[in-house]
Enzyme design. Structure first.
Site, PDB file in Angstrom:
ATOM      1  N   HIS A   9      -1.927 -23.581   2.875  1.00 46.07           N
ATOM      2  CA  HIS A   9      -1.098 -22.433   3.249  1.00 46.07           C
ATOM      3  C   HIS A   9      -1.280 -22.091   4.729  1.00 46.07           C
ATOM      4  CE1 HIS A   9      -0.552 -22.031  -1.016  1.00 46.07           C
ATOM      5  NE2 HIS A   9       0.165 -20.930  -0.894  1.00 46.07           N
ATOM      6  N   HIS A  33      -9.250 -19.579  -1.766  1.00 49.73           N
ATOM      7  CA  HIS A  33     -10.019 -20.488  -0.926  1.00 49.73           C
ATOM      8  C   HIS A  33     -11.302 -19.802  -0.501  1.00 49.73           C
ATOM      9  CE1 HIS A  33      -7.495 -24.040  -0.061  1.00 49.73           C
ATOM     10  NE2 HIS A  33      -6.469 -23.230  -0.206  1.00 49.73           N
ATOM     11  N   ASP A  78     -12.553 -22.706   4.358  1.00 46.24           N
ATOM     12  CA  ASP A  78     -11.261 -23.396   4.291  1.00 46.24           C
ATOM     13  C   ASP A  78     -10.265 -22.793   5.276  1.00 46.24           C
ATOM     14  OD1 ASP A  78     -12.512 -24.628   2.166  1.00 46.24           O
ATOM     15  OD2 ASP A  78     -11.547 -23.366   0.664  1.00 46.24           O
TER      16      ASP A  78
END
Length: 231
Positions: free
Chosen positions: A181, A222, A226
């Site tokens: 994302h 996450h 990350d």
């Protein structure tokens, strides 16, 4: 009034036709890169699906972001996805604005060639990282006790290649380092930073990227690392 509207509509139609002609010629020259970029999105999806078979649920790792940000909960997990879709759709529509508005700094085909190239490089690195180290997923469906945390061994290669879209994408586990994302969000924001014309939108874009980062961690989709690596 009617005459004015008709004249402006005629100008708009001519602009759309002229832009379509120019973009068509560019697409003919660059269609291989566009198609390759979209094909790699599928390859990335297959890789993410594949690592789910390797995922082993376990206790959530100690994480600074989890300590600092309150957990949103499963019922509010949609918030980060909503923000991401807003970013994605806004950027997509903006790349086609030369068809309508006079302000022009780029061609749509060229911008998508560059965006897809950056996405391919970033996603290639992402595939290497999440196959190198599999962390226990912090998301709710990846935790011990969830039926979705582990996938049974596939019956064949075809089962992996199908991906099981969209459930396989939404409920994936193991593809953590680093956040997909954030790859998309940052590539879009950086692209507008370079080719966009409105300073306020650039500032808004960076603000949204920061908010998206916090929401991803708060949603426990996450680990903080990350998001940090993606930045």
């Amino acid at each position: 009034m009617t005459l004015y509207i008709g004249r402006e509509a005629s100008k708009l139609w001519k602009r759309i036709c002229a832009e379509t002609s120019a973009e068509s010629n560019l697409f003919i020259d660059n269609w291989k890169y566009i198609i390759a970029g979209f094909v790699f999105q599928y390859i990335h999806g297959v890789a993410a699906r594949g690592v789910h078979y390797l995922h082993r649920p376990g206790p959530t790792l100690q994480d600074l972001g989890f300590f600092l940000l309150p957990e949103l909960g499963q019922d509010k997990a949609y918030i980060s996805e909503t923000v991401f879709m807003f970013v994605f759709l806004s950027f997509f529509l903006w790349t086609f604005h030369p068809f309508v508005f006079k302000v022009k700094k780029f061609y749509t085909v060229q911008i998508w060639c560059r965006v897809l190239a950056y996405l391919v490089v970033s996603q290639t690195l992402r595939i290497f990282t999440f196959y190198s180290t599999q962390l226990p997923g912090p998301n709710y469906h990846c935790r011990p006790g969830s039926k979705l945390a582990r996938l049974p061994e596939p019956d064949g290669v075809l089962e992996v290649l199908v991906i099981n879209f969209p459930q396989g994408v939404i409920y994936g586990c193991g593809d953590l380092i680093f956040s997909s994302h954030m790859i998309f969000t940052l590539v879009f924001v950086l692209t507008y930073q370079k080719y966009g014309t409105r300073r306020c939108i650039k500032q808004f874009g960076w603000s949204i990227a920061i908010i998206q980062s916090l929401l991803i961690v708060a949603s426990r989709k996450h680990y903080t690392v990350d998001v940090v690596v993606a930045w």
